[in-house]
Design a protein around this motif. Structure first.
Motif, PDB file in Angstrom:
ATOM      1  N   MET A   1      -1.413   3.045  -5.110  1.00  0.00           N
ATOM      2  CA  MET A   1      -2.632   2.722  -4.353  1.00  0.00           C
ATOM      3  C   MET A   1      -2.538   1.274  -3.874  1.00  0.00           C
ATOM      4  O   MET A   1      -3.168   0.391  -4.430  1.00  0.00           O
ATOM      5  CB  MET A   1      -3.861   2.941  -5.236  1.00  0.00           C
ATOM      6  CG  MET A   1      -4.081   4.415  -5.575  1.00  0.00           C
ATOM      7  SD  MET A   1      -5.601   4.769  -6.450  1.00  0.00           S
ATOM      8  CE  MET A   1      -5.185   4.195  -8.089  1.00  0.00           C
ATOM      9  N   PRO A   2      -1.755   1.034  -2.841  1.00  0.00           N
ATOM     10  CA  PRO A   2      -1.500  -0.363  -2.465  1.00  0.00           C
ATOM     11  C   PRO A   2      -2.704  -1.113  -1.910  1.00  0.00           C
ATOM     12  O   PRO A   2      -2.788  -2.321  -2.075  1.00  0.00           O
ATOM     13  CB  PRO A   2      -0.391  -0.259  -1.413  1.00  0.00           C
ATOM     14  CG  PRO A   2      -0.410   1.145  -0.934  1.00  0.00           C
ATOM     15  CD  PRO A   2      -0.936   1.974  -2.071  1.00  0.00           C
ATOM     16  N   CYS A   3      -3.635  -0.423  -1.247  1.00  0.00           N
ATOM     17  CA  CYS A   3      -4.762  -1.187  -0.681  1.00  0.00           C
ATOM     18  C   CYS A   3      -6.030  -1.031  -1.506  1.00  0.00           C
ATOM     19  O   CYS A   3      -6.842  -1.941  -1.569  1.00  0.00           O
ATOM     20  CB  CYS A   3      -5.011  -0.795   0.774  1.00  0.00           C
ATOM     21  SG  CYS A   3      -5.940   0.742   0.995  1.00  0.00           S
ATOM     22  N   GLY A   4      -6.214   0.116  -2.109  1.00  0.00           N
ATOM     23  CA  GLY A   4      -7.391   0.331  -2.946  1.00  0.00           C
ATOM     24  C   GLY A   4      -8.693   0.391  -2.168  1.00  0.00           C
ATOM     25  O   GLY A   4      -9.775   0.407  -2.755  1.00  0.00           O
TER      26      GLY A   4
ATOM     27  N   GLY B   1      -9.129   2.474   0.837  1.00  0.00           N
ATOM     28  CA  GLY B   1      -9.240   3.601   1.765  1.00  0.00           C
ATOM     29  C   GLY B   1      -8.653   3.307   3.124  1.00  0.00           C
ATOM     30  O   GLY B   1      -9.011   3.958   4.109  1.00  0.00           O
ATOM     31  N   VAL B   2      -7.742   2.354   3.188  1.00  0.00           N
ATOM     32  CA  VAL B   2      -7.212   1.898   4.466  1.00  0.00           C
ATOM     33  C   VAL B   2      -5.826   2.467   4.770  1.00  0.00           C
ATOM     34  O   VAL B   2      -5.534   2.864   5.893  1.00  0.00           O
ATOM     35  CB  VAL B   2      -7.154   0.347   4.454  1.00  0.00           C
ATOM     36  CG1 VAL B   2      -6.241  -0.187   5.536  1.00  0.00           C
ATOM     37  CG2 VAL B   2      -8.555  -0.231   4.602  1.00  0.00           C
ATOM     38  N   CYS B   3      -4.964   2.481   3.765  1.00  0.00           N
ATOM     39  CA  CYS B   3      -3.534   2.669   4.037  1.00  0.00           C
ATOM     40  C   CYS B   3      -3.098   4.133   4.063  1.00  0.00           C
ATOM     41  O   CYS B   3      -2.028   4.446   4.573  1.00  0.00           O
ATOM     42  CB  CYS B   3      -2.707   1.910   3.010  1.00  0.00           C
ATOM     43  SG  CYS B   3      -2.746   2.623   1.358  1.00  0.00           S
ATOM     44  N   ASP B   4      -3.843   5.012   3.461  1.00  0.00           N
ATOM     45  CA  ASP B   4      -3.528   6.448   3.413  1.00  0.00           C
ATOM     46  C   ASP B   4      -2.318   6.782   2.550  1.00  0.00           C
ATOM     47  O   ASP B   4      -1.857   7.921   2.553  1.00  0.00           O
ATOM     48  CB  ASP B   4      -3.324   7.026   4.829  1.00  0.00           C
ATOM     49  CG  ASP B   4      -4.631   7.060   5.607  1.00  0.00           C
ATOM     50  OD1 ASP B   4      -5.629   7.504   5.044  1.00  0.00           O
ATOM     51  OD2 ASP B   4      -4.648   6.618   6.768  1.00  0.00           O
TER      52      ASP B   4
ATOM     53  N   CYS C   1      -2.355   6.884  -0.601  1.00  0.00           N
ATOM     54  CA  CYS C   1      -2.807   7.562  -1.816  1.00  0.00           C
ATOM     55  C   CYS C   1      -3.409   8.940  -1.541  1.00  0.00           C
ATOM     56  O   CYS C   1      -4.073   9.496  -2.410  1.00  0.00           O
ATOM     57  CB  CYS C   1      -3.835   6.697  -2.527  1.00  0.00           C
ATOM     58  SG  CYS C   1      -5.388   6.595  -1.631  1.00  0.00           S
TER      59      CYS C   1
ATOM     60  N   ARG D   1      -8.595  10.635  -0.574  1.00  0.00           N
ATOM     61  CA  ARG D   1      -7.899   9.397  -0.913  1.00  0.00           C
ATOM     62  C   ARG D   1      -8.202   9.058  -2.369  1.00  0.00           C
ATOM     63  O   ARG D   1      -9.374   8.941  -2.756  1.00  0.00           O
ATOM     64  CB  ARG D   1      -8.344   8.270   0.004  1.00  0.00           C
ATOM     65  CG  ARG D   1      -7.862   8.463   1.437  1.00  0.00           C
ATOM     66  CD  ARG D   1      -8.631   7.611   2.387  1.00  0.00           C
ATOM     67  NE  ARG D   1     -10.050   7.931   2.314  1.00  0.00           N
ATOM     68  CZ  ARG D   1     -10.979   7.353   3.036  1.00  0.00           C
ATOM     69  NH1 ARG D   1     -10.667   6.425   3.880  1.00  0.00           N
ATOM     70  NH2 ARG D   1     -12.231   7.697   2.901  1.00  0.00           N
TER      71      ARG D   1
ATOM     72  N   CYS E   1      -7.944   6.375  -3.979  1.00  0.00           N
ATOM     73  CA  CYS E   1      -8.546   5.076  -4.302  1.00  0.00           C
ATOM     74  C   CYS E   1     -10.050   5.036  -4.087  1.00  0.00           C
ATOM     75  O   CYS E   1     -10.743   4.272  -4.766  1.00  0.00           O
ATOM     76  CB  CYS E   1      -7.876   3.975  -3.491  1.00  0.00           C
ATOM     77  SG  CYS E   1      -8.132   4.115  -1.710  1.00  0.00           S
TER      78      CYS E   1
HETATM   79  S1  FES Z   1      -4.738   2.993  -1.692  1.00  0.00           S
HETATM   80 FE1  FES Z   1      -4.824   2.702   0.436  1.00  0.00          FE
HETATM   81  S2  FES Z   1      -6.030   4.392   1.125  1.00  0.00           S
HETATM   82 FE2  FES Z   1      -6.004   4.588  -1.010  1.00  0.00          FE
END
Ligand code: FES
Lengths: 234, 298
Positions: free
Chosen positions: A198-201, A203-206, A208, A218, A220
């Motif tokens: 979960m690199p961004c935590g 809900g941005v990076c997708d 997860c 998602r 996170c």
């Molecule tokens: S950790 Fe980036 S969208 Fe969930």
């Protein structure tokens, strides 16, 4: 840290790499928490006393009493490698039964690791200790062994809440088992945690995204704890 | 005030030459209080397609030392759903919204651009191309977005297509260029406790500090030569990095996935860029931006 994560919630820790890493609580300690990471994880390179920048708590954790009405009977189901994720729940109800499944005896945790109030049910997939797994497998067991499934059905019928930390590929079968035993299970009766990067935590990076029969979620922000029945095959 | 689309009838004026890059910031509200959006020049949305897209299966990130690759397949709920879910949020923002469209098919880009042009406060379209898009195709896509959307069109140029596409699209009427999209790369997966001894690799979009000198190289060669504004993107990780890009001729900067580690980076850069230009630190040029690149000086 302003607030420690609850069971199933996570902190995003800056451990010096280019992205943060999720740390889950295994045991609450004072205002903070203990965490368990695999060998080689970035956190193992921290020196004692190191300061770690963390974001959180993040995510939806286990929801034991969403209506504020406390539960008395809690069933925990874990794969041996995911067991620490359920650590904060070992004393979350007056009566806690913990089912731990491992491939073989050597991978089972020592029973003295758990508070005496936790009733342990051990399962191995090769039958070397405890009940014979896999948890969801039915049918006759070889002589001298007892299937875990029968015991699990009893426990699912008994529990007021079921919290699962296992390999997500097992969730559809476990969801089907809960649905069979409880017929009309209410939302969040059974909850399952999914552990993915979960690199961004936020809900941005997708990165997860978790595929369920009801669409992608998602981990996170929609999880990492989901209703187990979200994984029920259509 | 910085004008990013000086040749467009509506223009695209921003107060601060700073925005998150597409894919780094979601659709605007994800970071909540962690980022002061009003201090940015604009937001750029995650990539959006006309129809919903699902995520790729399997491992989506590989981290190795200071870099990482991400391969998600750009999942998104599709243009109509995004508008339904985020249109009201965008309208409330005090900064313009730049919608990033996945530019695969001209008809889809045209329809999506038309949909977004009707959403309040959507002020420009940024197009992301596949690395294999031909010049002709790229122009068709830009034209489709421009004609149907009526908004300024920014072309995000694939990392290894700058020499080929950037001057060509600039001549063909694109309003601004984002240099560049992240390069594609393969990284070994750091074991991190998983299956030690098993060599595994991840392929995807590359992010990390190592991109920054490559970005400066691109800017030094192209930023002041191109007839349209250039938005710099790739490995920017500090206010000084952003200032270096502006000094080399970029009109604005985008902060990419490095902000996941440090969301406050945007606020820090915004504060630095809010200072008067005279206060920018000097950047020593190894190459004059206008110096032609030859065998000797490459
Ligand atoms: S950790 Fe980036 S969208 Fe969930």
């Amino acid at each position: 840290m302003d607030q420690a994560p609850e069971a199933g919630e996570f902190m995003l820790a800056d451990l010096g790499g280019p992205v943060r890493e999720a740390l889950f609580p295994s045991t609450p300690v004072g205002d903070g928490f203990d965490t368990v990471v695999p060998p080689g994880h970035g956190a193992t390179r921290l020196l004692p006393g190191a300061t770690v920048d963390m974001l959180g708590p993040l995510g939806r954790g286990f929801r034991l009493a969403p209506t504020g009405y406390p539960i008395a009977r809690l069933l925990l189901i874990a794969g041996a490698e995911s067991l620490p994720l359920l650590g904060p729940l070992f004393q979350a109800a007056p009566s806690v039964v913990l089912v731990v499944e491992a491939a073989t005896r050597a991978q089972l945790p020592p029973p003295n690791r758990f508070p005496p109030t936790v009733e342990l049910t051990l399962v191995t997939r090769d039958g070397s200790a405890g009940y014979l797994g896999p948890l969801e497998a039915e049918g006759a067991a070889p002589a001298g062994l007892e299937r875990a499934h029968t015991r699990l059905v009893e426990l699912v019928a008994w529990a007021e809440r079921i919290c699962v930390a296992h390999d997500p590929s097992r969730y559809p079968a476990l969801a089907a088992l809960v649905k069979r035993v409880r017929l009309q299970p209410h939302a969040d009766l059974a909850q399952a945690i999914v552990r993915v990067p979960m690199p961004c935590g936020a809900g941005v990076c997708d990165v997860c995204r978790v595929a369920t029969p009801r669409g992608e979620r998602r981990a996170c922000v929609d999880g990492p704890v989901f209703d187990l029945l979200d994984f029920l095959p259509e | 005030m910085i004008e990013l689309a000086p040749n467009h009838k509506y223009g695209l004026a921003i107060d601060v030459p700073l925005m998150p890059a597409s894919g780094a910031f979601g659709y605007g509200d994800a970071y909540g209080d962690l980022v002061d959006i009003s201090g940015l020049g604009a937001i750029v949305t995650n990539p959006i397609s006309l129809q919903p897209r699902q995520a790729t299966q399997g491992r989506r990130i590989a981290v190795h030392e200071d870099s990482f690759v991400v391969h998600t397949g750009w999942p998104n709920p599709g243009a109509r759903r995004v508008i339904r879910d985020y249109g009201a949020t965008w309208e409330r923002l005090t900064v313009p919204v730049i919608v990033h469209l996945l530019a695969n098919h001209t008809s889809e880009v045209a329809r999506a651009a038309a949909l977004f042009s009707a959403v309040p406060n959507v002020r420009a379209i940024e197009l992301g191309f596949t690395a294999a898009a031909s010049r002709k195709r790229a122009v068709e896509l830009v034209t489709a977005a421009a004609v149907e959307g009526d908004l300024p069109v920014i072309a995000q140029i694939p990392f290894d297509r700058v020499d080929d596409l950037a001057p060509y699209l600039a001549r063909q009427g694109v309003d601004a260029l984002t240099l560049t999209a992240p390069p594609r790369a393969v990284l070994p997966v750091d074991e991190n406790g998983e299956d030690p001894g098993v060599a595994r690799f991840g392929r995807g979009r590359l992010y990390g500090r190592a991109l920054f000198p490559l970005l400066l190289n691109t800017l030094s060669r192209w930023a002041v030569k191109l007839p349209v504004p250039v938005i710099a993107c790739g490995g920017i990780a500090s206010p000084d990095d952003a200032l270096a890009c502006l000094t080399l001729g970029a009109a604005a900067v985008q902060v990419d996935a490095l902000l996941w580690r440090d969301p406050s980076l945007l606020d820090r850069i915004a504060r630095a860029l809010a200072k008067p230009r005279a206060a920018y630190p000097a950047v020593t040029h190894l190459l004059s931006p206008n110096e032609p690149e030859t065998e000797e000086n490459v």
